[in-house]
Design an enzyme around this catalytic site. Sequence first.
Site, PDB file in Angstrom:
ATOM      1  N   THR A  31       0.826  -1.209   0.000  1.00  6.74           N
ATOM      2  CA  THR A  31       0.000   0.000   0.000  1.00  6.74           C
ATOM      3  C   THR A  31       0.861   1.259   0.000  1.00  6.74           C
ATOM      4  O   THR A  31       0.375   2.336  -0.340  1.00  6.74           O
ATOM      5  CB  THR A  31      -0.941   0.010   1.210  1.00  6.74           C
ATOM      6  OG1 THR A  31      -0.187  -0.243   2.402  1.00  6.74           O
ATOM      7  CG2 THR A  31      -2.008  -1.066   1.064  1.00  6.74           C
ATOM      8  N   ALA A 100       4.229  -9.135   1.173  1.00  6.75           N
ATOM      9  CA  ALA A 100       3.007  -8.676   0.507  1.00  6.75           C
ATOM     10  C   ALA A 100       2.665  -9.535  -0.704  1.00  6.75           C
ATOM     11  O   ALA A 100       1.994  -9.063  -1.626  1.00  6.75           O
ATOM     12  CB  ALA A 100       3.119  -7.204   0.099  1.00  6.75           C
ATOM     13  N   GLU A 293       0.187 -14.716   1.147  1.00  8.22           N
ATOM     14  CA  GLU A 293      -0.786 -14.319   2.157  1.00  8.22           C
ATOM     15  C   GLU A 293      -2.232 -14.676   1.806  1.00  8.22           C
ATOM     16  O   GLU A 293      -2.997 -15.057   2.697  1.00  8.22           O
ATOM     17  CB  GLU A 293      -0.661 -12.817   2.414  1.00  8.22           C
ATOM     18  CG  GLU A 293       0.666 -12.423   3.027  1.00  8.22           C
ATOM     19  CD  GLU A 293       0.863 -10.917   3.066  1.00  8.22           C
ATOM     20  OE1 GLU A 293      -0.030 -10.206   2.581  1.00  8.22           O
ATOM     21  OE2 GLU A 293       1.897 -10.468   3.570  1.00  8.22           O
TER      22      GLU A 293
END
Length: 356
Positions: A31, A100, A293
């Site tokens: 992000t 991520a 993830e």
Amino acid sequence: RRDAVNEYNLTHRYRKRGIAMTPVRYGVSFTQSFLNQGGALVHVYQDGTVLVSHGGIEMGQGLNTKIAQIAADTLGVPLASVKVCAAQTDKVPNTAPTSASSGSDLNGMAVLDACQQLAARLKPFRERPELATKSFADVAHQAWFERTDLCAHGFYKTPIKGFSFDTGLGEPFYYNAYGAAVVETEIDTLSGESVVLRADILYDAGRSLNPALDIGQIEGAFVQGVSWLTMEEFNYVKQLTPTGGLKDTGVPLTRGLGGYKIAGFGDIPRDFRVSLLRRSGGRSVCSSKGIGEPPFVCSMAAFFSLRDAVIAARRDHLGPDAIPPPATPLLRLPATIAHIRMACADRFAPTGTCAE
């Protein structure tokens, strides 16, 4: 399967089963947009071997295998001719974290960029009639002999604007990964023990770079999630307050594997079925999608399945009051043996409150 679970619960007094399904939509990218970049350095030697350096960390997830596949496919060489170095900042500086679920995305695209540059430099040599049937080593040697640069630096950044947490505007993720899991569990209402009987996972990996690696990552992420949801509980030494209450002192009781439990191979679902979505495509390297993830979130189906089993046990004692009001927790996270046992609401724990 729902009917089979209900039938089992009607005919078993102290063992109950539950089943639940969890859909997953997971944004893949950092992000913080400045982290969405990757670099690579690729060398081609005159003997036809290829040396690849990139900014990702191989930690057992198969990143280097995927990087080698990308390089071999782009350059048209055997996989055995490609060697991937461990990440070194004197080769690729200012690297982003390998997290991520973007390790293959960022570093794979950077390697693809470098290899495409090298493939373009070697193309004129491969098109020569005298080299058309020769090996890659012969082509590389001739290119070196004619003073062609056989080293290339690759770079990639995701083509998104980024996201502002202050305004709530922008693009936080480059793409979404999708999946779904159906999990069936069984509990012992007297002891609180639980077991995952079956797990079915469907995951959208795009055009998978390596299905064997991806399925292994999905399985590992799911079991790690089940461990987090059912075993891994922090407990602290409590101290009596002047008012007669208890407060945490911050001193952990769960230190080491003697007190802090994680899943082992006995906790793997007895029937474990993982499938990759067919005829799918992604926006990342070679139309793939990130793995890491997102499959972890699929394990939430295990917790809700245990909750379903606890509700079945509570119905035997509480009838229509088996499900408490929304503001009252039914089963705490993690769903340990103690929490399941206390939530089952019988003559030993008549209120069916969550264990503290």
